[in-house]
Design a protein around this motif. Structure first.
Motif, PDB file in Angstrom:
ATOM      1  N   ARG A 285      28.263  31.700  39.832  1.00  0.00           N
ATOM      2  CA  ARG A 285      29.675  31.989  39.961  1.00  0.00           C
ATOM      3  C   ARG A 285      29.904  33.501  39.858  1.00  0.00           C
ATOM      4  O   ARG A 285      29.145  34.214  39.209  1.00  0.00           O
ATOM      5  CB  ARG A 285      30.485  31.294  38.848  1.00  0.00           C
ATOM      6  N   PRO A 286      30.959  34.014  40.487  1.00  0.00           N
ATOM      7  CA  PRO A 286      31.260  35.451  40.326  1.00  0.00           C
ATOM      8  C   PRO A 286      31.666  35.768  38.887  1.00  0.00           C
ATOM      9  O   PRO A 286      32.175  34.902  38.167  1.00  0.00           O
ATOM     10  CB  PRO A 286      32.431  35.661  41.288  1.00  0.00           C
ATOM     11  N   SER A 287      31.428  37.000  38.494  1.00  0.00           N
ATOM     12  CA  SER A 287      31.857  37.433  37.163  1.00  0.00           C
ATOM     13  C   SER A 287      33.360  37.672  37.128  1.00  0.00           C
ATOM     14  O   SER A 287      33.992  37.560  36.077  1.00  0.00           O
ATOM     15  CB  SER A 287      31.131  38.714  36.752  1.00  0.00           C
ATOM     16  N   HIS A 288      33.965  38.031  38.262  1.00  0.00           N
ATOM     17  CA  HIS A 288      35.402  38.267  38.394  1.00  0.00           C
ATOM     18  C   HIS A 288      35.832  37.839  39.794  1.00  0.00           C
ATOM     19  O   HIS A 288      35.028  37.853  40.727  1.00  0.00           O
ATOM     20  CB  HIS A 288      35.779  39.749  38.245  1.00  0.00           C
ATOM     21  N   VAL A 289      37.097  37.515  39.933  1.00  0.00           N
ATOM     22  CA  VAL A 289      37.714  37.302  41.236  1.00  0.00           C
ATOM     23  C   VAL A 289      38.884  38.274  41.361  1.00  0.00           C
ATOM     24  O   VAL A 289      39.700  38.395  40.441  1.00  0.00           O
ATOM     25  CB  VAL A 289      38.216  35.853  41.416  1.00  0.00           C
ATOM     26  N   VAL A 290      38.955  38.977  42.483  1.00  0.00           N
ATOM     27  CA  VAL A 290      40.069  39.873  42.778  1.00  0.00           C
ATOM     28  C   VAL A 290      40.808  39.307  43.981  1.00  0.00           C
ATOM     29  O   VAL A 290      40.181  38.919  44.978  1.00  0.00           O
ATOM     30  CB  VAL A 290      39.591  41.303  43.094  1.00  0.00           C
ATOM     31  N   VAL A 291      42.136  39.270  43.912  1.00  0.00           N
ATOM     32  CA  VAL A 291      42.933  38.738  45.006  1.00  0.00           C
ATOM     33  C   VAL A 291      43.859  39.818  45.551  1.00  0.00           C
ATOM     34  O   VAL A 291      44.485  40.557  44.788  1.00  0.00           O
ATOM     35  CB  VAL A 291      43.748  37.502  44.570  1.00  0.00           C
ATOM     36  N   HIS A 292      43.921  39.910  46.873  1.00  0.00           N
ATOM     37  CA  HIS A 292      44.853  40.807  47.543  1.00  0.00           C
ATOM     38  C   HIS A 292      45.655  39.985  48.538  1.00  0.00           C
ATOM     39  O   HIS A 292      45.084  39.349  49.434  1.00  0.00           O
ATOM     40  CB  HIS A 292      44.118  41.933  48.273  1.00  0.00           C
ATOM     41  N   GLY A 293      46.979  39.981  48.380  1.00  0.00           N
ATOM     42  CA  GLY A 293      47.830  39.253  49.307  1.00  0.00           C
ATOM     43  C   GLY A 293      47.932  37.784  48.938  1.00  0.00           C
ATOM     44  O   GLY A 293      47.531  37.347  47.860  1.00  0.00           O
ATOM     45  N   GLY A 294      48.482  37.030  49.846  1.00  0.00           N
ATOM     46  CA  GLY A 294      48.719  35.625  49.552  1.00  0.00           C
ATOM     47  C   GLY A 294      50.079  35.441  48.895  1.00  0.00           C
ATOM     48  O   GLY A 294      50.738  36.394  48.491  1.00  0.00           O
ATOM     49  N   MET A 295      50.486  34.218  48.770  1.00  0.00           N
ATOM     50  CA  MET A 295      51.786  33.920  48.173  1.00  0.00           C
ATOM     51  C   MET A 295      51.575  32.889  47.071  1.00  0.00           C
ATOM     52  O   MET A 295      50.467  32.704  46.582  1.00  0.00           O
ATOM     53  CB  MET A 295      52.741  33.417  49.253  1.00  0.00           C
ATOM     54  N   ALA A 296      52.669  32.234  46.662  1.00  0.00           N
ATOM     55  CA  ALA A 296      52.599  31.310  45.540  1.00  0.00           C
ATOM     56  C   ALA A 296      51.579  30.203  45.778  1.00  0.00           C
ATOM     57  O   ALA A 296      50.821  29.838  44.876  1.00  0.00           O
ATOM     58  CB  ALA A 296      53.990  30.719  45.282  1.00  0.00           C
ATOM     59  N   GLN A 297      51.538  29.674  46.997  1.00  0.00           N
ATOM     60  CA  GLN A 297      50.620  28.581  47.281  1.00  0.00           C
ATOM     61  C   GLN A 297      49.166  29.027  47.143  1.00  0.00           C
ATOM     62  O   GLN A 297      48.337  28.320  46.569  1.00  0.00           O
ATOM     63  CB  GLN A 297      50.865  28.043  48.701  1.00  0.00           C
ATOM     64  N   TYR A 298      48.858  30.189  47.677  1.00  0.00           N
ATOM     65  CA  TYR A 298      47.501  30.721  47.584  1.00  0.00           C
ATOM     66  C   TYR A 298      47.123  30.955  46.124  1.00  0.00           C
ATOM     67  O   TYR A 298      46.039  30.567  45.669  1.00  0.00           O
ATOM     68  CB  TYR A 298      47.421  32.023  48.377  1.00  0.00           C
TER      69      TYR A 298
END
Length: 398
Positions: free
Chosen positions: A104-117
């Motif tokens: 598994r990744p040590s961290h997840v970074v998210v860019h963009g998306g909305m409430a559903q994502y």
């Protein structure tokens, strides 16, 4: 593909490595993470590539690969298909991709998306005890979003901004306004402006290939909300010319029909030239040919929360800027040094600033080019943030 146990997943429904403004933002951040020694896998919204491809031009002890998981509606999708994808299934494919990763990744970074994502992503990170970091780059103005303030798109964006991002483990903020907002929610926050590979950007100034006079350039799109006041820029360039200032403006991005519509369907001034869309890799050339790039925006919350990539790209190419200050621009631009500061976004103020710029000498503009480039190397090269982002992520381990 085999990878180290300590790797970061950078996800979102954006195109990568190129294709939209968000692509450039993500490119800069993954460059900083690689400079900090992290391996990064970018899982973007495109339908492909299905297998990881290396981004070899990124310098650093860490490596960057990317693939597409098909989150974004594909070109040609009908309204019903696109709406179903965005409002019902957005984020599922990313969560399924994360489930298939070992380790598994040590961290997840998210860019963009909305409430559903964010719903699917936050649920996955909680279940797997992986810290989630949100990269926040704007505060949308609902008046300019499709459907308006009470439309489903704006409501979904707002839920992400005010409810879901504050429940992440950390935030990377593009501006001081966003940094303050999320820090006041008790979150660890790291502020990073737009970044790019300034160091390896080849800069050659051969002079303008356009008409004689001071050469100005606007390269980009005004956006659905017309945040870039291109009509004001056109009128100011015309007024300054009528007042005796020898200057011309070249516009890249919007079509001639789009520009005429912004100009009230009137004939464009003789010193305004609309060249239309060009490939992203040609932008440095047109910037470097100009004496100044020009950008004017309304000083409202949405523009103060964001940070113009156009501003950073211009300085990186050694092209001074003419702008009114919004957001954090004042931290990086000194009047008469890296460009000229317009006192506000009005037609009168911009016209006066253009007259001042037209009176600058070739020697003064040459010094401005050097100052602009040096500012970009110091403030907008992704390598400059490697140490800070490495320390930030090391502290966010669960």
């Amino acid at each position: 593909m085999s990878r180290r146990a300590n790797w970061i997943a950078f996800v979102g429904p954006f195109a990568f490595p190129w294709g939209e403004p968000g692509s450039r933002r993500v490119y800069g951040l993954v460059g900083s993470l690689a400079a900090a020694g992290f391996d990064v896998v970018v899982a973007g919204g495109d339908a492909g590539p299905a297998n990881e491809v290396g981004l070899d031009e990124i310098d650093g002890p860490g490596k960057v690969t990317y693939l597409g998981v098909g989150e974004a509606p594909q070109p040609g999708s009908g309204l019903l298909t696109s709406s179903t994808q965005m409002f019902l299934r957005w984020g599922r494919k990313t969560a399924e991709w994360l489930d298939r990763q070992s380790p598994r990744p040590s961290h997840v970074v998210v860019h963009g998306g909305m409430a559903q994502y964010m719903f699917h992503l936050q649920r996955w990170c909680r279940r797997n005890k992986v810290p989630l970091v949100a990269d926040v780059v704007d505060w949308n103005n609902g008046r300019y979003v499709r459907g308006g303030v009470l439309g489903p798109l704006n409501l979904s964006l707002k839920v992400a901004l005010v409810r879901q991002y504050p429940r992440c483990d950390g935030v990377i903020a593009i501006s001081t306004l966003l940094e303050t907002y999320y820090r006041n929610h008790g979150l660890p926050v790291l502020r990073i402006p737009p970044t790019l590979d300034v160091q390896n950007l080849k800069v050659e100034h051969h002079g303008s290939s356009g008409p004689p006079g001071l050469s100005l350039v606007y390269a980009g799109t005004p956006g659905r909300n017309k945040k870039d006041l291109l009509a004001t820029i056109i009128r100011a360039v015309d007024q300054a010319r009528r007042g005796g200032a020898p200057l011309n403006l070249r516009i890249f991005g919007p079509s001639p029909a789009d520009v005429r519509a912004l100009h009230g369907e009137r004939t464009l001034p003789a010193n305004v030239h609309v060249l239309g869309r060009i490939p992203q890799y040609d932008i440095p050339g047109v910037l470097q040919e100009a004496d100044f790039s020009i950008l004017v925006r309304r000083p409202e919350r949405s523009t103060n929360a964001g940070f113009s990539t156009k501003f950073c790209e211009s300085l990186a190419n050694g092209t001074p800027v003419i702008v009114n200050l919004t957001g954090d621009m004042g931290d990086y631009l000194r009047h008469g040094v890296e460009g000229y500061v317009c006192r506000d976004h009005s037609l009168e103020a911009l016209t006066e600033t253009l007259r001042v710029a037209s009176q600058s000498t070739a020697a003064e503009r040459a010094l401005m080019r050097v100052a602009a480039r040096n500012r970009a190397l110091k403030s907008f090269d992704y390598r400059q943030y490697g140490a800070a982002i490495g320390e930030f992520f090391d502290k966010l381990r669960r």
